[in-house]
Motif scaffolding. Structure first.
Motif, mmCIF file in Angstrom:
data_model
loop_
_atom_site.group_PDB
_atom_site.id
_atom_site.type_symbol
_atom_site.label_atom_id
_atom_site.label_comp_id
_atom_site.label_asym_id
_atom_site.label_seq_id
_atom_site.Cartn_x
_atom_site.Cartn_y
_atom_site.Cartn_z
ATOM 1 N N SER A 61 0.810 -1.210 0.000
ATOM 2 C CA SER A 61 0.000 0.000 0.000
ATOM 3 C C SER A 61 0.849 1.270 0.000
ATOM 4 O O SER A 61 0.396 2.312 -0.454
ATOM 5 C CB SER A 61 -0.968 0.008 1.180
ATOM 6 O OG SER A 61 -0.253 0.065 2.392
ATOM 7 N N ILE A 64 1.498 3.388 -9.351
ATOM 8 C CA ILE A 64 0.032 3.350 -9.256
ATOM 9 C C ILE A 64 -0.530 2.446 -10.347
ATOM 10 O O ILE A 64 -1.424 1.631 -10.096
ATOM 11 C CB ILE A 64 -0.573 4.775 -9.355
ATOM 12 C CG1 ILE A 64 -0.236 5.594 -8.110
ATOM 13 C CG2 ILE A 64 -2.078 4.718 -9.585
ATOM 14 C CD1 ILE A 64 -0.891 5.133 -6.824
ATOM 15 N N GLY A 65 -0.015 2.575 -11.544
ATOM 16 C CA GLY A 65 -0.475 1.724 -12.641
ATOM 17 C C GLY A 65 -0.231 0.254 -12.362
ATOM 18 O O GLY A 65 -1.099 -0.591 -12.594
ATOM 19 N N SER A 68 0.229 -1.203 -9.382
ATOM 20 C CA SER A 68 -0.467 -1.712 -8.198
ATOM 21 C C SER A 68 -1.987 -1.603 -8.282
ATOM 22 O O SER A 68 -2.710 -2.460 -7.776
ATOM 23 C CB SER A 68 0.036 -1.011 -6.931
ATOM 24 O OG SER A 68 -0.207 0.372 -6.991
ATOM 25 N N GLU A 69 -2.494 -0.557 -8.930
ATOM 26 C CA GLU A 69 -3.937 -0.329 -8.982
ATOM 27 C C GLU A 69 -4.547 -0.705 -10.337
ATOM 28 O O GLU A 69 -5.761 -0.809 -10.443
ATOM 29 C CB GLU A 69 -4.255 1.141 -8.679
ATOM 30 C CG GLU A 69 -3.796 1.615 -7.319
ATOM 31 C CD GLU A 69 -4.543 0.971 -6.182
ATOM 32 O OE1 GLU A 69 -5.744 0.660 -6.340
ATOM 33 O OE2 GLU A 69 -3.929 0.774 -5.123
ATOM 34 N N GLY A 70 -3.708 -0.809 -11.331
ATOM 35 C CA GLY A 70 -4.182 -1.102 -12.679
ATOM 36 C C GLY A 70 -4.075 0.123 -13.568
ATOM 37 O O GLY A 70 -4.336 1.242 -13.125
ATOM 38 N N ASP A 106 -5.943 0.891 -15.862
ATOM 39 C CA ASP A 106 -7.270 1.373 -16.227
ATOM 40 C C ASP A 106 -8.002 1.982 -15.020
ATOM 41 O O ASP A 106 -9.189 2.256 -15.082
ATOM 42 C CB ASP A 106 -8.108 0.250 -16.831
ATOM 43 C CG ASP A 106 -8.309 -0.920 -15.875
ATOM 44 O OD1 ASP A 106 -7.605 -0.999 -14.843
ATOM 45 O OD2 ASP A 106 -9.177 -1.773 -16.161
ATOM 46 N N SER A 107 -7.256 2.221 -13.936
ATOM 47 C CA SER A 107 -7.884 2.745 -12.714
ATOM 48 C C SER A 107 -7.978 4.271 -12.741
ATOM 49 O O SER A 107 -7.237 4.955 -13.454
ATOM 50 C CB SER A 107 -7.086 2.315 -11.479
ATOM 51 O OG SER A 107 -5.855 3.002 -11.419
ATOM 52 N N THR A 108 -8.876 4.784 -11.928
ATOM 53 C CA THR A 108 -9.019 6.231 -11.765
ATOM 54 C C THR A 108 -7.756 6.822 -11.161
ATOM 55 O O THR A 108 -7.333 7.910 -11.557
ATOM 56 C CB THR A 108 -10.235 6.544 -10.863
ATOM 57 O OG1 THR A 108 -11.396 5.970 -11.454
ATOM 58 C CG2 THR A 108 -10.426 8.034 -10.680
ATOM 59 N N TYR A 109 -7.137 6.106 -10.221
ATOM 60 C CA TYR A 109 -5.901 6.601 -9.595
ATOM 61 C C TYR A 109 -4.790 6.785 -10.623
ATOM 62 O O TYR A 109 -4.041 7.761 -10.585
ATOM 63 C CB TYR A 109 -5.426 5.654 -8.489
ATOM 64 C CG TYR A 109 -6.381 5.550 -7.338
ATOM 65 C CD1 TYR A 109 -6.780 6.682 -6.638
ATOM 66 C CD2 TYR A 109 -6.879 4.326 -6.940
ATOM 67 C CE1 TYR A 109 -7.658 6.594 -5.570
ATOM 68 C CE2 TYR A 109 -7.755 4.223 -5.876
ATOM 69 C CZ TYR A 109 -8.141 5.363 -5.190
ATOM 70 O OH TYR A 109 -9.012 5.266 -4.144
ATOM 71 N N PHE A 110 -4.681 5.846 -11.553
ATOM 72 C CA PHE A 110 -3.665 5.969 -12.595
ATOM 73 C C PHE A 110 -3.955 7.189 -13.467
ATOM 74 O O PHE A 110 -3.035 7.948 -13.800
ATOM 75 C CB PHE A 110 -3.598 4.701 -13.461
ATOM 76 C CG PHE A 110 -2.599 4.796 -14.570
ATOM 77 C CD1 PHE A 110 -1.238 4.751 -14.303
ATOM 78 C CD2 PHE A 110 -3.021 4.949 -15.884
ATOM 79 C CE1 PHE A 110 -0.307 4.852 -15.329
ATOM 80 C CE2 PHE A 110 -2.105 5.051 -16.911
ATOM 81 C CZ PHE A 110 -0.740 4.994 -16.639
#
Length: 152
Positions: A3, A58-59, A61-63, A65-69
Motif C-alpha cells: 500500500s 500506481i499503474g 499496483s492499482e491497474g 485502467d484505474s481512476t488513480y492511474f
C-alpha cells in the motif's frame, strides 16, 4: 508494504535522481560539486523521475485502467510540463535580467545601489528535454524494479 509502494517508489526515484546529479556532472566536466544533490535542474530531472515513478507504481499496483492511474497521469503531465517549460523559461528570464543589469552598469555607468539588483538568484530552475527524458526513464525503472522486488 504494497500500500505504500507508490510512495516509496516516488521517494526513492527522487533521492536517486538527486544523488546521480553530481555523478553525471563529474562524468561530463570532471568537476566535483556535491551541492548538486540539492540543486534544481540538471540530469536527471528529479521532478520527472518522481512523478513517473509514482504514476508507474500506481499503474502497476492499482491497474492502468484505474481512476488513480488517470489522476497521477494528469498530475505527472502538469509537473513535467512545468519543469520543462515554465521553470526553464523563468530561469532564462533571470539570466536575461542579470545580463541587462550588468550591461547597464558597465556600458552606461549607472550605479544601481538598491540591494535587489545584487541579490544572488539561481538561474537554472528548469530542465532541458534530455534531462526530463532521463528522469522519466529513471522513474520508470525504479518503480518497475521495486514492484518486482516486492512481488518475488
Amino acid at each position: 508494504m504494497s500500500s505504500i509502494y507508490p510512495l516509496l517508489a516516488a521517494l526513492f526515484a527522487n533521492v536517486l535522481a538527486q544523488v546521480l546529479k553530481p555523478v553525471v556532472l563529474y562524468l561530463r566536466t570532471q568537476k566535483v560539486d556535491i551541492h548538486q544533490c540539492i540543486a534544481c535542474g540538471g540530469f536527471p530531472s528529479s521532478h520527472s523521475s518522481t512523478v513517473t515513478a509514482l504514476t508507474m507504481a500506481i499503474g502497476l499496483s492499482e491497474g492502468f485502467d484505474s481512476t488513480y492511474f488517470a489522476i497521477t497521469c494528469v498530475f505527472s503531465f502538469i509537473v513535467i510540463y512545468d519543469a520543462a517549460n515554465v521553470r526553464y523559461y523563468a530561469g532564462r528570464n533571470i539570466q536575461l535580467t542579470k545580463q541587462l543589469i550588468s550591461d547597464l552598469e558597465g556600458m552606461k555607468g549607472l550605479k544601481l545601489n538598491d540591494p535587489i539588483y545584487h541579490e544572488k538568484i539561481k538561474s537554472v530552475l528548469g530542465h532541458k528535454f534530455v534531462e526530463i527524458i532521463g528522469g522519466m526513464i529513471l522513474g520508470f525503472f525504479v518503480s518497475l524494479l521495486m514492484y518486482q522486488l516486492l512481488h518475488l
